[in-house]
Design a protein around this motif. Structure first.
Motif, PDB file in Angstrom:
ATOM      1  N   GLU A  48      85.501  75.838  96.532  1.00 44.13           N
ATOM      2  CA  GLU A  48      85.314  76.227  97.681  1.00 44.13           C
ATOM      3  C   GLU A  48      85.817  78.161  97.700  1.00 44.13           C
ATOM      4  OE1 GLU A  48      89.695  75.194  97.193  1.00 44.13           O
ATOM      5  OE2 GLU A  48      87.651  74.062  97.091  1.00 44.13           O
ATOM      6  N   ASN A  49      86.172  78.611  96.775  1.00 48.12           N
ATOM      7  CA  ASN A  49      86.451  79.864  96.794  1.00 48.12           C
ATOM      8  C   ASN A  49      85.508  80.682  95.922  1.00 48.12           C
ATOM      9  OD1 ASN A  49      88.889  79.704  97.976  1.00 48.12           O
ATOM     10  ND2 ASN A  49      89.878  78.994  96.329  1.00 48.12           N
ATOM     11  N   GLY A  50      84.436  80.076  95.359  1.00 51.95           N
ATOM     12  CA  GLY A  50      83.300  80.551  94.483  1.00 51.95           C
ATOM     13  C   GLY A  50      83.462  80.234  93.178  1.00 51.95           C
ATOM     14  N   PRO A  51      82.761  81.051  92.263  1.00 49.63           N
ATOM     15  CA  PRO A  51      82.511  80.740  90.874  1.00 49.63           C
ATOM     16  C   PRO A  51      83.680  81.193  90.001  1.00 49.63           C
ATOM     17  CG  PRO A  51      81.138  82.536  91.259  1.00 49.63           C
ATOM     18  CD  PRO A  51      81.909  81.977  92.604  1.00 49.63           C
ATOM     19  N   TYR A  52      84.111  80.652  89.085  1.00 49.86           N
ATOM     20  CA  TYR A  52      85.160  80.783  88.029  1.00 49.86           C
ATOM     21  C   TYR A  52      84.766  80.045  86.595  1.00 49.86           C
ATOM     22  CZ  TYR A  52      87.077  76.036  88.700  1.00 49.86           C
ATOM     23  OH  TYR A  52      87.091  74.525  88.647  1.00 49.86           O
ATOM     24  N   PHE A  53      85.530  80.829  85.656  1.00 51.49           N
ATOM     25  CA  PHE A  53      85.602  79.970  84.314  1.00 51.49           C
ATOM     26  C   PHE A  53      86.943  80.046  83.900  1.00 51.49           C
ATOM     27  CE2 PHE A  53      84.178  84.192  83.481  1.00 51.49           C
ATOM     28  CZ  PHE A  53      85.108  84.545  82.357  1.00 51.49           C
ATOM     29  N   ASP A  54      87.313  79.060  83.101  1.00 54.38           N
ATOM     30  CA  ASP A  54      88.572  79.204  82.172  1.00 54.38           C
ATOM     31  C   ASP A  54      88.196  79.524  80.815  1.00 54.38           C
ATOM     32  OD1 ASP A  54      90.242  78.191  84.207  1.00 54.38           O
ATOM     33  OD2 ASP A  54      89.837  76.076  83.835  1.00 54.38           O
ATOM     34  N   PHE A  55      89.252  80.506  80.413  1.00 50.26           N
ATOM     35  CA  PHE A  55      88.796  80.939  78.807  1.00 50.26           C
ATOM     36  C   PHE A  55      90.394  80.867  78.206  1.00 50.26           C
ATOM     37  CE2 PHE A  55      88.287  84.319  75.699  1.00 50.26           C
ATOM     38  CZ  PHE A  55      87.449  83.684  74.989  1.00 50.26           C
ATOM     39  N   ASP A  56      90.450  80.704  77.060  1.00 47.98           N
ATOM     40  CA  ASP A  56      91.600  80.645  76.194  1.00 47.98           C
ATOM     41  C   ASP A  56      91.691  82.161  75.602  1.00 47.98           C
ATOM     42  OD1 ASP A  56      93.867  80.345  74.721  1.00 47.98           O
ATOM     43  OD2 ASP A  56      93.127  78.547  73.479  1.00 47.98           O
ATOM     44  N   MET A  57      92.580  82.905  76.115  1.00 46.79           N
ATOM     45  CA  MET A  57      92.516  84.368  75.647  1.00 46.79           C
ATOM     46  C   MET A  57      93.189  84.296  74.071  1.00 46.79           C
ATOM     47  SD  MET A  57      91.157  86.307  77.844  1.00 46.79           S
ATOM     48  CE  MET A  57      91.780  87.841  77.982  1.00 46.79           C
ATOM     49  N   SER A  58      94.254  83.323  73.890  1.00 48.44           N
ATOM     50  CA  SER A  58      94.561  83.213  72.349  1.00 48.44           C
ATOM     51  C   SER A  58      93.432  83.258  71.254  1.00 48.44           C
ATOM     52  CB  SER A  58      95.448  82.186  72.402  1.00 48.44           C
ATOM     53  OG  SER A  58      94.699  81.024  72.275  1.00 48.44           O
ATOM     54  N   MET A  78      65.955  83.516  84.649  1.00 50.05           N
ATOM     55  CA  MET A  78      67.206  83.899  84.095  1.00 50.05           C
ATOM     56  C   MET A  78      67.564  85.465  84.244  1.00 50.05           C
ATOM     57  SD  MET A  78      69.036  81.007  83.576  1.00 50.05           S
ATOM     58  CE  MET A  78      70.271  81.310  82.131  1.00 50.05           C
ATOM     59  N   ARG A  79      68.520  85.864  84.529  1.00 49.41           N
ATOM     60  CA  ARG A  79      68.757  87.558  84.991  1.00 49.41           C
ATOM     61  C   ARG A  79      70.190  87.811  84.471  1.00 49.41           C
ATOM     62  NH1 ARG A  79      66.730  87.457  90.921  1.00 49.41           N
ATOM     63  NH2 ARG A  79      64.816  86.436  90.646  1.00 49.41           N
ATOM     64  N   GLN A  80      70.371  88.742  83.568  1.00 50.94           N
ATOM     65  CA  GLN A  80      71.783  89.328  83.142  1.00 50.94           C
ATOM     66  C   GLN A  80      72.308  90.430  84.328  1.00 50.94           C
ATOM     67  OE1 GLN A  80      72.513  90.020  79.076  1.00 50.94           O
ATOM     68  NE2 GLN A  80      74.215  91.421  79.567  1.00 50.94           N
ATOM     69  N   GLN A  81      73.328  89.959  84.713  1.00 50.43           N
ATOM     70  CA  GLN A  81      74.255  91.032  85.576  1.00 50.43           C
ATOM     71  C   GLN A  81      74.349  92.513  84.756  1.00 50.43           C
ATOM     72  OE1 GLN A  81      77.252  89.163  87.913  1.00 50.43           O
ATOM     73  NE2 GLN A  81      78.338  91.321  88.191  1.00 50.43           N
ATOM     74  N   PRO A  82      73.937  93.440  85.763  1.00 51.80           N
ATOM     75  CA  PRO A  82      74.021  94.673  84.829  1.00 51.80           C
ATOM     76  C   PRO A  82      75.559  95.208  84.745  1.00 51.80           C
ATOM     77  CG  PRO A  82      73.210  94.954  87.212  1.00 51.80           C
ATOM     78  CD  PRO A  82      73.331  93.583  86.854  1.00 51.80           C
ATOM     79  N   GLU A  83      76.577  94.906  85.744  1.00 52.25           N
ATOM     80  CA  GLU A  83      77.737  95.131  85.375  1.00 52.25           C
ATOM     81  C   GLU A  83      78.336  94.389  84.640  1.00 52.25           C
ATOM     82  OE1 GLU A  83      76.139  96.014  89.404  1.00 52.25           O
ATOM     83  OE2 GLU A  83      76.552  94.047  88.468  1.00 52.25           O
ATOM     84  N   THR A  84      79.348  94.826  83.720  1.00 54.12           N
ATOM     85  CA  THR A  84      80.202  94.199  82.839  1.00 54.12           C
ATOM     86  C   THR A  84      81.741  94.136  83.173  1.00 54.12           C
ATOM     87  OG1 THR A  84      80.485  96.056  81.450  1.00 54.12           O
ATOM     88  CG2 THR A  84      78.774  94.424  81.072  1.00 54.12           C
ATOM     89  N   PHE A  85      82.665  93.659  82.609  1.00 55.72           N
ATOM     90  CA  PHE A  85      83.962  93.704  82.904  1.00 55.72           C
ATOM     91  C   PHE A  85      84.765  93.657  81.796  1.00 55.72           C
ATOM     92  CE2 PHE A  85      81.602  91.134  85.980  1.00 55.72           C
ATOM     93  CZ  PHE A  85      81.964  91.678  87.009  1.00 55.72           C
ATOM     94  N   LYS A  86      85.351  94.885  81.303  1.00 57.92           N
ATOM     95  CA  LYS A  86      86.167  95.177  80.140  1.00 57.92           C
ATOM     96  C   LYS A  86      87.766  95.092  80.310  1.00 57.92           C
ATOM     97  CE  LYS A  86      82.403  98.471  78.742  1.00 57.92           C
ATOM     98  NZ  LYS A  86      82.098  99.652  78.318  1.00 57.92           N
ATOM     99  N   PHE A  87      88.102  94.465  79.112  1.00 60.77           N
ATOM    100  CA  PHE A  87      89.754  94.515  79.320  1.00 60.77           C
ATOM    101  C   PHE A  87      90.146  94.723  77.637  1.00 60.77           C
ATOM    102  CE2 PHE A  87      87.533  90.384  78.429  1.00 60.77           C
ATOM    103  CZ  PHE A  87      88.128  89.785  77.412  1.00 60.77           C
ATOM    104  N   ARG A  88      91.340  94.837  77.656  1.00 65.19           N
ATOM    105  CA  ARG A  88      91.832  95.036  75.983  1.00 65.19           C
ATOM    106  C   ARG A  88      92.885  93.838  76.004  1.00 65.19           C
ATOM    107  NH1 ARG A  88      91.633  98.625  72.479  1.00 65.19           N
ATOM    108  NH2 ARG A  88      90.830 100.140  73.623  1.00 65.19           N
ATOM    109  N   VAL A  89      92.846  93.333  74.833  1.00 68.73           N
ATOM    110  CA  VAL A  89      93.984  92.196  74.575  1.00 68.73           C
ATOM    111  C   VAL A  89      95.264  92.849  73.890  1.00 68.73           C
ATOM    112  CG1 VAL A  89      94.388  89.958  73.197  1.00 68.73           C
ATOM    113  CG2 VAL A  89      92.302  90.443  74.199  1.00 68.73           C
ATOM    114  N   VAL A  90      96.290  92.836  74.522  1.00 67.11           N
ATOM    115  CA  VAL A  90      97.495  93.111  74.031  1.00 67.11           C
ATOM    116  C   VAL A  90      98.695  92.077  73.823  1.00 67.11           C
ATOM    117  CG1 VAL A  90      97.261  95.512  75.333  1.00 67.11           C
ATOM    118  CG2 VAL A  90      98.493  93.636  76.540  1.00 67.11           C
ATOM    119  N   GLU A  91      99.603  92.567  72.994  1.00 63.76           N
ATOM    120  CA  GLU A  91     100.524  91.366  72.744  1.00 63.76           C
ATOM    121  C   GLU A  91     101.446  91.131  73.983  1.00 63.76           C
ATOM    122  OE1 GLU A  91     102.905  91.910  69.096  1.00 63.76           O
ATOM    123  OE2 GLU A  91     101.318  93.107  68.266  1.00 63.76           O
TER     124      GLU A  91
END
Length: 91
Positions: A48-58, A78-91
């Motif tokens: 009901e809140n929209g799209p999501y996915f679960d991902f194991d960051m480990s 099929m279309r690729q969304q032009p925006e990307t979402f960047k992040f860095r993995v830290v301890e």
């Protein structure tokens, strides 16, 4: 009184399916590629809140920068969304 009126009409489309992939930024390595074939392992879920996915960051290496890219199916195409979402993995 001064006011403005929006004149552009927005085109709406129904997103039938959406998929994600995880890319390593430094070398564009697809760590987890789109799974849109017979086994749709990267297909987004919806509630009901929209799209999501679960991902194991480990599964990702510490210290590296990654980005999430999205691809969606609308109007049978099929279309690729032009925006990307960047992040860095830290301890």
């Amino acid at each position: 009184t001064i006011y403005s009126v929006a004149t552009k009409e927005l085109k709406s489309e129904v997103v039938e399916d959406a998929y994600y992939r995880i890319m390593r930024v430094v070398d564009d390595l697809a760590v987890v590629d789109y799974g849109s074939g017979t086994i749709p392992h990267t297909k987004l879920s919806y509630d009901e809140n929209g799209p999501y996915f679960d991902f194991d960051m480990s599964m990702l290496e510490t210290g590296w920068a990654y980005q999430i890219e999205l691809m969606y199916k609308a109007g049978g195409e099929m279309r690729q969304q032009p925006e990307t979402f960047k992040f860095r993995v830290v301890e």
